[in-house]
Enzyme design. Structure first.
Site, short mmCIF file in Angstrom:
data_model
loop_
_atom_site.label_atom_id
_atom_site.label_comp_id
_atom_site.label_asym_id
_atom_site.label_seq_id
_atom_site.Cartn_x
_atom_site.Cartn_y
_atom_site.Cartn_z
N ASN A 287 0.84 -1.19 0.00
CA ASN A 287 0.00 0.00 0.00
C ASN A 287 0.88 1.25 0.00
O ASN A 287 1.92 1.30 0.67
CB ASN A 287 -0.99 0.01 1.18
CG ASN A 287 -0.37 -0.23 2.53
OD1 ASN A 287 0.59 -0.95 2.65
ND2 ASN A 287 -0.94 0.36 3.56
N CYS B 169 -10.21 -5.13 0.35
CA CYS B 169 -11.33 -4.18 0.32
C CYS B 169 -12.19 -4.44 -0.93
O CYS B 169 -11.77 -5.12 -1.89
CB CYS B 169 -10.82 -2.75 0.35
SG CYS B 169 -10.21 -2.15 -1.24
N CYS C 216 -10.65 -3.47 -4.36
CA CYS C 216 -9.64 -4.42 -4.85
C CYS C 216 -10.28 -5.70 -5.35
O CYS C 216 -9.82 -6.30 -6.33
CB CYS C 216 -8.61 -4.71 -3.76
SG CYS C 216 -7.51 -3.30 -3.48
N CYS D 57 -4.10 0.54 -2.59
CA CYS D 57 -3.96 -0.68 -1.79
C CYS D 57 -2.89 -1.59 -2.39
O CYS D 57 -2.59 -1.54 -3.59
CB CYS D 57 -5.26 -1.46 -1.76
SG CYS D 57 -6.62 -0.65 -0.92
N GLU E 42 0.38 5.19 0.60
CA GLU E 42 -0.56 6.23 1.06
C GLU E 42 -0.12 7.61 0.59
O GLU E 42 1.01 7.80 0.11
CB GLU E 42 -0.66 6.18 2.59
CG GLU E 42 -1.19 4.84 3.06
CD GLU E 42 -1.41 4.75 4.56
OE1 GLU E 42 -0.92 5.63 5.32
OE2 GLU E 42 -2.08 3.78 4.99
N GLU F 135 -3.04 -4.77 -3.04
CA GLU F 135 -3.52 -5.72 -4.05
C GLU F 135 -3.55 -5.08 -5.43
O GLU F 135 -3.15 -5.68 -6.43
CB GLU F 135 -4.94 -6.20 -3.70
CG GLU F 135 -5.04 -6.93 -2.38
CD GLU F 135 -5.31 -6.02 -1.19
OE1 GLU F 135 -4.79 -4.88 -1.16
OE2 GLU F 135 -6.03 -6.45 -0.29
#
Ligand code: THU
Length: 132
Positions: free
Chosen positions: A45, A89, A92, A56, A47, A58
């Site tokens: 991830n 999530c 994803c 993310c 940010e 994935e």
């Protein structure tokens, strides 16, 4: 005993989780996708100070794979901090479903307990994906 190909995927995900750029959440996530040609693509991830721009792990892994010309996959591992299982999530799940079949195994574990894995299929995680 965890089968070696799954173990390899989990370890790759755990390794890349350490590289997460997560100064805001402090929540490290790593993901490793195995392509059908056996190549492994990893992502963490990343940010951003503008929170909504975060990507993310994935999707980072998947986009690396697609950028390398790889479009078919046989499994994914997701490893993250915390004690709860790091389910991917919803965003994803939908993005994975663009490229991966419903029977794709999704192996999930925490960084602390790589030996305790939960395996679900993408179809179980995302029934009725959106399609155009
Ligand atoms: N995160 C992922 O990398 N994958 C998920 O499936 C859910 C959440 C990241 C995004 C953010 O950097 C942090 O976890 C906290 O939401």
């Amino acid at each position: 005993m965890i089968p070696p190909p799954i173990q390899e995927l989990l370890e790759a995900a755990a390794l890349v989780a350490a590289r997460a750029h997560c100064p805001y959440s402090k929540f490290h996530v790593g993901s490793a996708l195995r392509a059908t040609d056996d190549r492994i693509f990893t992502g963490c991830n990343v940010e951003n100070a503008s929170y909504g721009l975060t990507i993310c792990a994935e999707r980072a892994a998947l986009f690396r794979a697609v950028s390398a010309g790889c479009l078919t996959f046989s499994a994914i591992a997701i490893v993250a901090d915390g004690t709860a299982m790091p389910y991917p999530c919803g965003a994803c799940r939908q993005v994975l479903a663009e490229f991966c079949p419903p029977h794709l195994p999704v192996h999930i574990a925490t960084r602390e307990h790589l030996d305790r894995i939960l395996t679900l299929t993408l179809g179980e995680l995302l029934p009725h994906q959106f399609t155009l």
